[in-house]
Design an enzyme around this catalytic site. Sequence first.
Site, PDB file in Angstrom:
ATOM      1  N   HIS A 164      34.857  29.715  41.376  1.00  9.45           N
ATOM      2  CA  HIS A 164      35.445  28.416  41.074  1.00  9.45           C
ATOM      3  C   HIS A 164      36.710  28.609  40.245  1.00  9.45           C
ATOM      4  O   HIS A 164      36.891  29.635  39.581  1.00  9.45           O
ATOM      5  CB  HIS A 164      34.438  27.557  40.322  1.00  9.45           C
ATOM      6  CG  HIS A 164      33.303  27.104  41.176  1.00  9.45           C
ATOM      7  ND1 HIS A 164      32.357  26.206  40.736  1.00  9.45           N
ATOM      8  CD2 HIS A 164      32.955  27.421  42.444  1.00  9.45           C
ATOM      9  CE1 HIS A 164      31.481  25.985  41.714  1.00  9.45           C
ATOM     10  NE2 HIS A 164      31.819  26.716  42.753  1.00  9.45           N
TER      11      HIS A 164
ATOM     12  N   GLU B  98      37.674  27.281  37.445  1.00  8.07           N
ATOM     13  CA  GLU B  98      37.442  27.459  36.004  1.00  8.07           C
ATOM     14  C   GLU B  98      37.024  28.900  35.709  1.00  8.07           C
ATOM     15  O   GLU B  98      37.486  29.500  34.734  1.00  8.07           O
ATOM     16  CB  GLU B  98      36.339  26.521  35.493  1.00  8.07           C
ATOM     17  CG  GLU B  98      36.534  25.067  35.854  1.00  8.07           C
ATOM     18  CD  GLU B  98      35.843  24.669  37.147  1.00  8.07           C
ATOM     19  OE1 GLU B  98      36.061  23.642  37.675  1.00  8.07           O
ATOM     20  OE2 GLU B  98      35.081  25.383  37.657  1.00  8.07           O
TER      21      GLU B  98
ATOM     22  N   CYS C 216      30.984  22.317  37.501  1.00  6.26           N
ATOM     23  CA  CYS C 216      29.566  22.413  37.842  1.00  6.26           C
ATOM     24  C   CYS C 216      28.817  22.985  36.634  1.00  6.26           C
ATOM     25  O   CYS C 216      29.419  23.381  35.635  1.00  6.26           O
ATOM     26  CB  CYS C 216      29.378  23.314  39.069  1.00  6.26           C
ATOM     27  SG  CYS C 216      29.738  25.062  38.739  1.00  6.26           S
TER      28      CYS C 216
ATOM     29  N   CYS D 281      29.930  26.705  35.737  1.00  2.00           N
ATOM     30  CA  CYS D 281      31.237  26.771  35.078  1.00  2.00           C
ATOM     31  C   CYS D 281      31.161  26.163  33.682  1.00  2.00           C
ATOM     32  O   CYS D 281      31.833  26.628  32.760  1.00  2.00           O
ATOM     33  CB  CYS D 281      32.301  26.083  35.919  1.00  2.00           C
ATOM     34  SG  CYS D 281      32.748  27.047  37.384  1.00  2.00           S
TER      35      CYS D 281
END
Length: 148
Positions: free
Chosen positions: A72, A74, A100, A103
């Site tokens: 992801h 992040e 999410c 993260c």
Amino acid sequence: MKTAEEKQHELDLRYLRMAQIWAENSYCERRKVGALIVKDKMIISDGYNGTPAGFENVCEDENHLTKPYVLHAEANAITKIARSGNNSEGATLYVTDAPCIECSKLIIQAGIRRVFYARHYRLADGIELLRRAGIEVHYLPLDDTQEP
């Protein structure tokens, strides 16, 4: 004359728009996500969703599902800081999509204190975890990312 709060809001919007532009670097087809980490008004890291370094730049499998090893935005931004020797203690994360749960754990551990996002995620558990950890979380929709 603008107040300090108004100036900060404009800056937050600007950084979030920059994260949206950064998302364009993603090779993912289903959703392109971008992230910036800002500390003391300096961008100290950036990231977008994609495969790990050295892997083919294909995020989805033949069924158009995201491959399990795609990182992801992040996570990419946070790990980039770790490799740089810099630190994100007290920083702000600007990300196009709500983090999410996985993260969110990284965000907490990285010492990030504020998170701004422009699109909701189908699950809210990541946002709930951030708030539980005392992190300031702000939903800030951008014109072309607003929910229907």
